[in-house]
Design a protein around this motif. Structure first.
Motif, PDB file in Angstrom:
ATOM      1  N   ALA A 341      74.335  25.957  17.313  1.00 46.30           N
ATOM      2  CA  ALA A 341      73.220  25.438  16.530  1.00 46.30           C
ATOM      3  C   ALA A 341      72.676  24.144  17.120  1.00 46.30           C
ATOM      4  CB  ALA A 341      73.670  25.213  15.086  1.00 46.30           C
ATOM      5  N   ALA A 342      73.573  23.330  17.677  1.00 48.43           N
ATOM      6  CA  ALA A 342      73.142  22.060  18.259  1.00 48.43           C
ATOM      7  C   ALA A 342      72.197  22.287  19.438  1.00 48.43           C
ATOM      8  CB  ALA A 342      74.354  21.256  18.710  1.00 48.43           C
ATOM      9  N   LEU A 347      69.302  19.195  20.444  1.00 39.88           N
ATOM     10  CA  LEU A 347      70.065  17.954  20.563  1.00 39.88           C
ATOM     11  C   LEU A 347      70.508  17.750  22.011  1.00 39.88           C
ATOM     12  CD1 LEU A 347      72.158  18.285  17.317  1.00 39.88           C
ATOM     13  CD2 LEU A 347      70.851  16.234  17.934  1.00 39.88           C
ATOM     14  N   ALA A 348      70.623  16.481  22.411  1.00 39.85           N
ATOM     15  CA  ALA A 348      71.028  16.156  23.773  1.00 39.85           C
ATOM     16  C   ALA A 348      72.021  15.008  23.755  1.00 39.85           C
ATOM     17  CB  ALA A 348      69.806  15.777  24.620  1.00 39.85           C
ATOM     18  N   VAL A 349      72.802  14.917  24.828  1.00 43.54           N
ATOM     19  CA  VAL A 349      73.747  13.807  24.966  1.00 43.54           C
ATOM     20  C   VAL A 349      72.985  12.488  24.879  1.00 43.54           C
ATOM     21  CG1 VAL A 349      75.359  12.659  26.521  1.00 43.54           C
ATOM     22  CG2 VAL A 349      75.368  15.164  26.335  1.00 43.54           C
ATOM     23  N   VAL A 380      70.721  24.652   7.777  1.00 38.16           N
ATOM     24  CA  VAL A 380      70.704  23.223   7.467  1.00 38.16           C
ATOM     25  C   VAL A 380      69.665  22.524   8.347  1.00 38.16           C
ATOM     26  CG1 VAL A 380      73.144  23.180   6.792  1.00 38.16           C
ATOM     27  CG2 VAL A 380      72.494  22.665   9.154  1.00 38.16           C
ATOM     28  N   THR A 381      69.181  21.403   7.849  1.00 34.29           N
ATOM     29  CA  THR A 381      68.217  20.615   8.609  1.00 34.29           C
ATOM     30  C   THR A 381      68.910  19.385   9.176  1.00 34.29           C
ATOM     31  OG1 THR A 381      66.376  21.349   7.241  1.00 34.29           O
ATOM     32  CG2 THR A 381      66.039  19.343   8.536  1.00 34.29           C
ATOM     33  N   THR A 395      65.675  22.702  11.759  1.00 35.50           N
ATOM     34  CA  THR A 395      66.487  23.507  10.853  1.00 35.50           C
ATOM     35  C   THR A 395      67.166  24.612  11.653  1.00 35.50           C
ATOM     36  OG1 THR A 395      65.025  23.061   8.986  1.00 35.50           O
ATOM     37  CG2 THR A 395      66.477  24.972   8.798  1.00 35.50           C
ATOM     38  N   VAL A 396      68.486  24.710  11.530  1.00 36.66           N
ATOM     39  CA  VAL A 396      69.261  25.635  12.341  1.00 36.66           C
ATOM     40  C   VAL A 396      70.252  26.427  11.484  1.00 36.66           C
ATOM     41  CG1 VAL A 396      69.094  24.227  14.417  1.00 36.66           C
ATOM     42  CG2 VAL A 396      70.988  23.860  12.818  1.00 36.66           C
TER      43      VAL A 396
END
Length: 404
Positions: A341-342, A347-349, A380-381, A395-396
């Motif tokens: 999901a990330a 999302l990134a480091v 979830v968001t 939202t994933v």
């Protein structure tokens, strides 16, 4: 005394599990119930297949530290390259019957009768694999083992020793404090379970510890011994600085080694009186520890009843798929796992997660709690601040978190 170099730490991963069928008819011997006595003090050894390497401390009933016997996990693990830890670096925990001056290293291949109802467990971890042992509780494939054997597993495979049949297993639930976990084999039927004793172990009883010594998936090993104490409490110090206390254990003079975790402690009639959980090292004499079978059954019954009170946790929790920087005061992303999901969220480091479903998460622990409150499949968001300072949101769908 110098502590041995522990095997690689264990990790996390998972998938949601179906409960095993209710009302299992477990095979039990027809002997009268005998209450076990309680003795004071003891040694300890943390065990784990998917477990973190641990340094152990021996405590007496009053919590005072006694002689510095070092302890090691009684499960085995592999690194990402498939290499197993060099058990030769662990005092006295060398393969059974090999080397000179074996001393109390007494064991042999388990017989067909001793192997009945015993399984070998392989846990796939994020950084390798782990191996341990388990017990068949019913014909439909309900398995009990140590929680640390499957802790952090993304995939669990179980082989029934007596038939050689391999199954995929799902995690039903467990109690990390008691160190008991329940698995359900997929598509299993007609299995032969172990015989559970109605008699509690007594000091002086002759026993045999059976397990997949060395975690090599070969023949099981049977280590004869004697019950030396009851009601033993041990404290395990883990590599992350936390500690775990195991209580009311059976102490036995038996050659228990990595891989034996979750295996059977058999009485002189071949009935299971305990489940291997830990073993000492650092001296010529190996001391094993086991969870009394009555304790194991109590935890199993609560899990199967769906009782999530106390330290019982059922199934898998939601999984976002990020690794967090432990030195940061905020939820600072240090790793993004592929196909999670990330990654889907973008999302990134270097990003800092600030909210879940609009609720602020100011720390790594707060984020973990927020995600753990959700089930796999929940939407979830996630809100975060990028390393460049901009705010983003997505939202994933959460995945299946690791066994924990």
């Amino acid at each position: 005394m110098t502590s041995p170099t522990p095997p690689p730490p264990y990790l996390p991963p998972p998938p949601p599990p179906p409960f095993g069928p209710a009302g299992h008819a477990r095979r039990r011997s027809r002997r009268g119930l005998v209450a076990a006595g309680v003795a004071g003090g003891v040694l300890l050894v943390g065990t784990g297949a998917a477990t973190t390497a641990v340094a152990l401390q021996v405590l007496d009933r009053d919590g005072a530290a006694s002689a510095g016997t070092s302890l090691v996990p009684s499960t085995t693990a592999q690194d990402g390259a498939g290499g197993r830890p060099d058990t030769g670096t662990l005092p006295r925990l060398t393969p059974y019957g090999r080397g000179q001056d074996a001393g109390s290293e007494t064991a042999s291949d388990a017989s067909a009768e001793q192997s009945t109802g015993i399984v070998q467990i392989t846990s796939t971890l994020t950084n390798g694999t782990g191996a341990g042992t388990g017990l068949v509780l019913d014909a439909d494939g309900t398995i009990v083992t140590n929680h640390h054997v499957v802790d952090g597993a993304t995939r669990i495979e179980v082989t029934v020793v007596s038939t050689g049949q391999a199954y995929r297993a799902t995690y039903v639930g467990g109690d990390a404090v008691t160190d008991v976990a329940v698995l359900q084999l997929e598509g299993a039927s007609g299995l032969t379970p172990v015989d559970l004793s109605d008699d509690a172990a007594q000091v002086g009883d002759q026993i045999t510890a059976v397990g997949d010594a060395g975690g090599d998936g070969g023949s099981l090993t049977a280590a004869p011994g004697t019950v030396s104490a009851l009601g033993q409490d041990i404290t395990v110090q883990e590599t992350d600085g936390s500690s775990t206390k195991l209580t009311d254990l059976i102490r036995m003079d038996a050659y228990v080694v990595p891989g034996d975790s979750g295996g059977a402690v058999l009485d002189d009639q071949g009935d299971v009186v305990g489940m291997n959980v830990a073993a000492s090292s650092g001296s010529r004499e190996v001391t094993g520890y086991a969870i009394p079978i009555a304790t194991v059954e109590s935890v199993v019954d609560r899990i199967e009843a769906g009782d999530e009170s106390g330290d019982i946790e059922l199934g898998y929790s939601g999984y976002l798929g990020v690794g967090l920087d432990p030195s940061a005061s905020s939820a600072l992303v240090a790793q993004v796992i592929d196909d999670t999901a990330a990654e889907e969220a973008g999302l990134a480091v270097g990003d800092t997660i600030t909210a879940v479903d609009g609720d602020t998460v100011g720390t790594a622990d707060a984020l973990r709690s927020a995600i753990a409150a959700h089930d796999p499949g929940d939407r979830v968001t996630i809100t975060w601040t990028t390393s460049g300072g901009s705010t983003r949101s997505a939202t994933v769908t959460l995945g299946e978190g690791p066994v924990s």
